[in-house]
Design an enzyme around this catalytic site. Sequence first.
Site, PDB file in Angstrom:
ATOM      1  CE  LYS A 176      -1.373   1.673   4.173  1.00 30.94           C
ATOM      2  NZ  LYS A 176      -1.178   3.105   4.390  1.00 30.94           N
ATOM      3  CG  ASN A 177       2.740   2.719   3.446  1.00 27.15           C
ATOM      4  OD1 ASN A 177       1.547   3.001   3.333  1.00 27.15           O
ATOM      5  ND2 ASN A 177       3.345   2.621   4.616  1.00 27.15           N
ATOM      6  CB  CYS A 208      -3.567  11.603  12.575  1.00 23.42           C
ATOM      7  SG  CYS A 208      -1.996  10.855  12.843  1.00 23.42           S
ATOM      8  NE  ARG A 239       1.742  10.336  10.465  1.00 23.65           N
ATOM      9  CZ  ARG A 239       1.360   9.226   9.851  1.00 23.65           C
ATOM     10  NH1 ARG A 239       0.264   8.631  10.210  1.00 23.65           N
ATOM     11  NH2 ARG A 239       2.071   8.728   8.878  1.00 23.65           N
ATOM     12  CG  ASP A 292       4.118   1.490   9.437  1.00 25.79           C
ATOM     13  OD1 ASP A 292       3.830   2.364  10.282  1.00 25.79           O
ATOM     14  OD2 ASP A 292       4.073   1.712   8.205  1.00 25.79           O
ATOM     15  NE  ARG A 331      -6.593   4.349   6.586  1.00 27.10           N
ATOM     16  CZ  ARG A 331      -5.524   4.871   7.169  1.00 27.10           C
ATOM     17  NH1 ARG A 331      -5.457   4.917   8.465  1.00 27.10           N
ATOM     18  NH2 ARG A 331      -4.551   5.367   6.463  1.00 27.10           N
TER      19      ARG A 331
HETATM   20  C1  UD1 Z   1       5.137   6.891   6.285  1.00 28.81           C
HETATM   21  C2  UD1 Z   1       4.275   5.673   6.142  1.00 28.81           C
HETATM   22  C3  UD1 Z   1       3.828   5.193   7.533  1.00 28.81           C
HETATM   23  C4  UD1 Z   1       5.046   4.978   8.439  1.00 28.81           C
HETATM   24  C5  UD1 Z   1       5.940   6.217   8.447  1.00 28.81           C
HETATM   25  C6  UD1 Z   1       7.243   5.990   9.181  1.00 28.81           C
HETATM   26  C7  UD1 Z   1       3.161   6.014   4.010  1.00 28.81           C
HETATM   27  C8  UD1 Z   1       1.922   6.338   3.282  1.00 28.81           C
HETATM   28  N1  UD1 Z   1       3.107   6.026   5.352  1.00 28.81           N
HETATM   29  O1  UD1 Z   1       4.350   7.911   6.902  1.00 28.81           O
HETATM   30  O2  UD1 Z   1       3.126   3.965   7.370  1.00 28.81           O
HETATM   31  O3  UD1 Z   1       4.604   4.727   9.744  1.00 28.81           O
HETATM   32  O4  UD1 Z   1       6.273   6.605   7.093  1.00 28.81           O
HETATM   33  O5  UD1 Z   1       7.923   4.912   8.628  1.00 28.81           O
HETATM   34  O6  UD1 Z   1       4.181   5.711   3.418  1.00 28.81           O
HETATM   35  N2  UD1 Z   1       7.510  14.807  10.168  1.00 28.81           N
HETATM   36  C9  UD1 Z   1       7.629  16.166  10.408  1.00 28.81           C
HETATM   37  N3  UD1 Z   1       7.382  17.036   9.378  1.00 28.81           N
HETATM   38  C10 UD1 Z   1       7.049  16.614   8.117  1.00 28.81           C
HETATM   39  C11 UD1 Z   1       6.934  15.222   7.886  1.00 28.81           C
HETATM   40  C12 UD1 Z   1       7.177  14.351   8.935  1.00 28.81           C
HETATM   41  O7  UD1 Z   1       7.929  16.581  11.520  1.00 28.81           O
HETATM   42  O8  UD1 Z   1       6.842  17.461   7.222  1.00 28.81           O
HETATM   43  C13 UD1 Z   1       7.756  13.854  11.266  1.00 28.81           C
HETATM   44  C14 UD1 Z   1       6.533  13.034  11.643  1.00 28.81           C
HETATM   45  O9  UD1 Z   1       5.707  13.713  12.551  1.00 28.81           O
HETATM   46  C15 UD1 Z   1       7.170  11.788  12.240  1.00 28.81           C
HETATM   47  C16 UD1 Z   1       8.448  11.630  11.416  1.00 28.81           C
HETATM   48  O10 UD1 Z   1       8.701  12.895  10.825  1.00 28.81           O
HETATM   49  O11 UD1 Z   1       7.503  12.009  13.574  1.00 28.81           O
HETATM   50  C17 UD1 Z   1       8.388  10.592  10.331  1.00 28.81           C
HETATM   51  O12 UD1 Z   1       7.222  10.814   9.563  1.00 28.81           O
HETATM   52  P1  UD1 Z   1       7.129  10.408   8.032  1.00 28.81           P
HETATM   53  O13 UD1 Z   1       8.290   9.560   7.643  1.00 28.81           O
HETATM   54  O14 UD1 Z   1       6.868  11.637   7.238  1.00 28.81           O
HETATM   55  O15 UD1 Z   1       5.824   9.509   8.027  1.00 28.81           O
HETATM   56  P2  UD1 Z   1       4.822   9.435   6.840  1.00 28.81           P
HETATM   57  O16 UD1 Z   1       5.583   9.630   5.582  1.00 28.81           O
HETATM   58  O17 UD1 Z   1       3.622  10.248   7.125  1.00 28.81           O
END
Ligand code: UD1
Length: 434
Positions: free
Chosen positions: A22-23, A119, A124, A307, A399
């Site tokens: 999915k990701n 969330c 996030r 995850d 999901r």
């Molecule tokens: C993706 C995965 C999710 C997984 C996560 C971490 C998808 C669709 N989802 O989520 O399943 O749990 O990676 O492996 O691929 N952060 C910031 N600012 C930003 C973006 C992120 O502070 O602009 C922080 C987040 O709050 C979190 C960390 O960075 O603490 C990692 O988040 P991120 O890698 O972005 O997670 P997702 O990409 O949302």
Amino acid sequence: MDKFVIRGGTPLRGTIRISGAKNSALPCMAAAILTEDEVTLENIPDVRDIETERKLLASMGAEVELGYGRAHHRTRIRCASLDPVAKYEIVKTMRASSLVLGPLVARTGMARVAMPGGCAIGGRPIDLHIKALQAMGAEITQEHGYLEARAKRLHGAHIVFDKITVTGTEDLLMAAALADGETCMENCACEPEVTDLAKMLTSMGAQIEGAGTATIRVQGAERLHGAKHRIHPDRIEAGTFLIAAAITGGELTLTSCNPEHLSSVIEKLREVGVQCELGPDSIRVHNGGLLRSANISTEEYPGFPTDMQAQFMALATQAEGTSLVTENIFENRFMHVQELIRMGANIRVEGRIAAVVGKSPLSSAAVMASDLRASASLVLAALVAEGETIIDRVYHIDRGYERIEEKLRGVGAKIRRIGNVFRETEEPAAEVTA
Ligand code: UD1
């Protein structure tokens, strides 16, 4: 609302075929925005988030054909013309919707994307996406809950992410593919899903070097063309079934998976006492004996995936001794703890660390799924609990897991779905995990 009814105590035996990730599928579908040609994706998982992304792209004017079963889990997407607005009604149900921000502004010069609210697993934010797009020349404003990005044409830039972000890396990779000049991105996510997206973009004509490492260089193209791409296997689905075999004292063979993507999980399972035999695209997992405690600490890839943290915690309740589970990626990812405690687990949380004392006999209870991976941990716990566990709100699990109850039933689990029919029930009020 659908519920799962699970009667625990049966060791699982047999073979499970792993679905597409999915990701990976989510960013690859968003990448279709970058071209007016048709893009075909194969091995798309039949899960609710993919349907949400289909709706999102269709709401912007894309032609999206999505077929399962005899249609071989394939989607064809054509974004000939686009209304570059991602509406709140869709974005609120799936945070990964922010993946359309980069490709929209790169292709159309403008994007209006709803801000994805709070969330269950933490704040996030998407500040890192915004900062990087600004470095590429986008003007970004925020009004009425929407983020608006404008740029006649994005230009190449030197981006250093303050923090590793998976979807941030993917979003910017897509934007850079159509930007003017070279973009160098540092401190990138190395997750296999980033590599899969880069592979797809390369087959669309993009020039990318270094995907899968911390530094990625992209030579922007004037235009990208259509392509066909096969989504790689879902490492988190596979990891969840590895634990299902381990926790029930069973023996499973997982096929169509990539063991390389699961190294950190397999290493921990071996430490706990579970046997794993790896093939080129299969894993045989067997647990015939006592489980020992082990500590995990979630990290970016290739570390132990956040995850898989909740699922490992369910397993730790059945291991002898104390396991320390440290969550480093998200600030609030222990919602499954209270539900596991209601089933008899002995877990104490202090800040980012949960101490799980095992082995605890688990007993059935009525429990509630709170996010995607938390729900998976409850299913795993229920598979060893005495009696009949009822898990409410299984739309969370739908999901991201393709027909999990059918796959588990096929290897002997006593699990059934009750309530209304999948997909025709309620929409979740708010998004939870991506
Ligand atoms: C993706 C995965 C999710 C997984 C996560 C971490 C998808 C669709 N989802 O989520 O399943 O749990 O990676 O492996 O691929 N952060 C910031 N600012 C930003 C973006 C992120 O502070 O602009 C922080 C987040 O709050 C979190 C960390 O960075 O603490 C990692 O988040 P991120 O890698 O972005 O997670 P997702 O990409 O949302």
